[in-house]
Design a protein around this motif. Structure first.
Motif, short mmCIF file in Angstrom:
data_model
loop_
_atom_site.label_atom_id
_atom_site.label_comp_id
_atom_site.label_asym_id
_atom_site.label_seq_id
_atom_site.Cartn_x
_atom_site.Cartn_y
_atom_site.Cartn_z
N THR A 94 9.06 2.42 -1.47
CA THR A 94 8.63 2.78 -0.31
C THR A 94 7.07 2.86 -0.11
O THR A 94 6.40 3.08 -0.74
CB THR A 94 9.00 4.34 0.12
OG1 THR A 94 10.41 4.58 -0.05
CG2 THR A 94 8.66 4.65 1.58
N TYR A 95 6.56 2.14 1.06
CA TYR A 95 5.15 1.69 1.05
C TYR A 95 4.97 2.30 2.57
O TYR A 95 5.62 2.65 3.31
CB TYR A 95 5.13 0.04 1.15
CG TYR A 95 5.42 -0.34 -0.15
CD1 TYR A 95 4.95 -0.40 -1.24
CD2 TYR A 95 6.90 -1.29 -0.02
CE1 TYR A 95 5.57 -1.03 -2.44
CE2 TYR A 95 7.34 -1.69 -1.11
CZ TYR A 95 6.81 -1.64 -2.31
OH TYR A 95 7.15 -2.12 -3.48
N TRP A 96 3.56 2.20 2.57
CA TRP A 96 2.74 2.53 3.91
C TRP A 96 2.53 1.29 4.55
O TRP A 96 1.72 0.50 4.11
CB TRP A 96 1.51 3.30 4.02
CG TRP A 96 0.94 3.66 5.16
CD1 TRP A 96 -0.16 3.12 5.51
CD2 TRP A 96 1.30 4.54 6.07
NE1 TRP A 96 -0.53 3.53 6.80
CE2 TRP A 96 0.56 4.55 7.26
CE3 TRP A 96 2.58 5.38 6.26
CZ2 TRP A 96 0.67 5.03 8.51
CZ3 TRP A 96 2.71 6.09 7.59
CH2 TRP A 96 1.67 5.86 8.53
N SER A 97 2.89 1.00 5.95
CA SER A 97 2.68 -0.14 6.53
C SER A 97 1.41 -0.14 7.26
O SER A 97 1.36 0.73 8.22
CB SER A 97 3.69 -0.46 7.54
OG SER A 97 3.49 -1.64 8.22
N ARG A 98 0.23 -0.69 7.00
CA ARG A 98 -0.93 -0.29 7.52
C ARG A 98 -1.01 -1.24 9.17
O ARG A 98 -1.54 -0.57 10.00
CB ARG A 98 -2.24 -1.05 6.84
CG ARG A 98 -2.43 -0.38 5.59
CD ARG A 98 -3.46 -1.25 4.59
NE ARG A 98 -3.24 -2.54 4.50
CZ ARG A 98 -4.10 -3.57 4.20
NH1 ARG A 98 -5.61 -2.98 3.81
NH2 ARG A 98 -3.97 -4.63 3.85
N TRP B 12 0.76 -1.11 0.03
CA TRP B 12 0.05 0.01 0.13
C TRP B 12 0.95 1.24 0.23
O TRP B 12 1.84 1.21 0.50
CB TRP B 12 -0.81 0.01 1.11
CG TRP B 12 -1.85 -0.96 1.20
CD1 TRP B 12 -1.75 -2.26 1.76
CD2 TRP B 12 -3.21 -0.97 0.56
NE1 TRP B 12 -3.00 -3.03 1.39
CE2 TRP B 12 -3.85 -2.26 0.76
CE3 TRP B 12 -3.91 -0.12 -0.19
CZ2 TRP B 12 -5.15 -2.73 0.20
CZ3 TRP B 12 -5.01 -0.37 -0.63
CH2 TRP B 12 -5.46 -1.68 -0.45
N MET B 13 0.32 2.34 -0.60
CA MET B 13 1.16 3.42 -0.58
C MET B 13 0.18 4.67 -0.46
O MET B 13 -1.09 4.39 -0.95
CB MET B 13 1.62 3.72 -2.13
CG MET B 13 2.74 2.74 -2.46
SD MET B 13 3.22 3.14 -4.12
CE MET B 13 5.11 3.12 -3.87
N GLY C 144 1.54 1.43 10.95
CA GLY C 144 1.21 2.64 10.77
C GLY C 144 2.43 3.55 10.60
O GLY C 144 2.68 4.57 11.14
N GLU C 145 3.46 2.91 9.68
CA GLU C 145 4.58 3.98 9.37
C GLU C 145 4.98 3.70 7.93
O GLU C 145 4.71 2.59 7.40
CB GLU C 145 5.78 3.69 10.33
CG GLU C 145 6.02 2.38 10.31
CD GLU C 145 7.30 2.01 11.47
OE1 GLU C 145 7.39 2.97 12.54
OE2 GLU C 145 7.84 0.78 11.43
N TYR C 146 5.92 4.56 7.43
CA TYR C 146 6.82 4.03 5.99
C TYR C 146 7.60 3.14 6.46
O TYR C 146 8.32 3.08 7.14
CB TYR C 146 7.09 5.41 5.39
CG TYR C 146 6.16 6.42 5.18
CD1 TYR C 146 5.42 6.33 4.19
CD2 TYR C 146 5.72 7.43 6.30
CE1 TYR C 146 4.33 7.24 3.90
CE2 TYR C 146 5.00 8.50 5.77
CZ TYR C 146 4.10 8.28 4.77
OH TYR C 146 3.07 9.13 4.28
N TRP C 147 7.86 2.37 5.54
CA TRP C 147 8.75 1.29 5.17
C TRP C 147 9.41 1.16 3.99
O TRP C 147 8.79 1.25 2.95
CB TRP C 147 8.48 -0.15 5.55
CG TRP C 147 7.37 -0.84 5.00
CD1 TRP C 147 6.20 -0.56 5.15
CD2 TRP C 147 7.47 -1.81 4.09
NE1 TRP C 147 5.40 -1.47 4.48
CE2 TRP C 147 6.26 -2.15 3.86
CE3 TRP C 147 8.41 -2.61 3.49
CZ2 TRP C 147 5.80 -3.29 3.23
CZ3 TRP C 147 8.33 -3.66 2.76
CH2 TRP C 147 6.99 -3.81 2.27
N VAL C 148 10.80 1.36 3.69
CA VAL C 148 11.67 1.04 2.41
C VAL C 148 12.06 -0.34 2.50
O VAL C 148 12.70 -1.08 3.31
CB VAL C 148 13.00 2.19 2.58
CG1 VAL C 148 13.53 2.02 1.12
CG2 VAL C 148 12.45 3.46 2.79
#
Length: 116
Positions: free
Chosen positions: A52-56, A36-37, A59-63
């Protein structure tokens, strides 16, 4: 910096501001994963060349690859015709799945019985 408004205006997001990102190996077409982005994750991906994504769940970005070493070098990014899905074509280093499998679609292959 923010996501280019011409791109942002085309995106159709979920109520929580996300779009699904389908990830493929750039040279073979192998489907690796779905993530998810949001606008920021897409902007970071486009400007760094690293997925780079959004971790549901966190609740944070992860590369991808920062902790595992299994990096995704982005080669191509496209929106689908409706603007509600992003396609990333990447050069995957190592496993794409958090389980250690090459793809997230290796484990549970389902039988199709109604095929002609």
């Amino acid at each position: 910096m923010a996501l280019d408004p011409k791109i942002a205006d085309r995106l159709k997001r979920t109520p929580d501001g996300l779009v699904p990102a389908i990830v493929q190996q750039h040279d073979t077409g192998e489907v690796l994963m779905l993530a998810w982005m949001d606008d920021e994750a897409l902007h970071r991906t486009l400007t760094t060349g690293r997925a780079t994504y959004w971790s549901r769940s966190r609740g944070e970005y992860w590369v991808k690859g920062d902790t595992s070493g299994h990096v995704q070098w982005v080669r191509h990014v496209a929106l689908d015709c409706d603007g509600d899905t992003v396609l990333l074509k990447v050069d995957q280093v190592g496993a794409a799945c958090h389980t250690g499998d090459r793809t997230c679609f290796d484990a549970d292959v389902l039988d199709v019985t109604g095929a002609p």
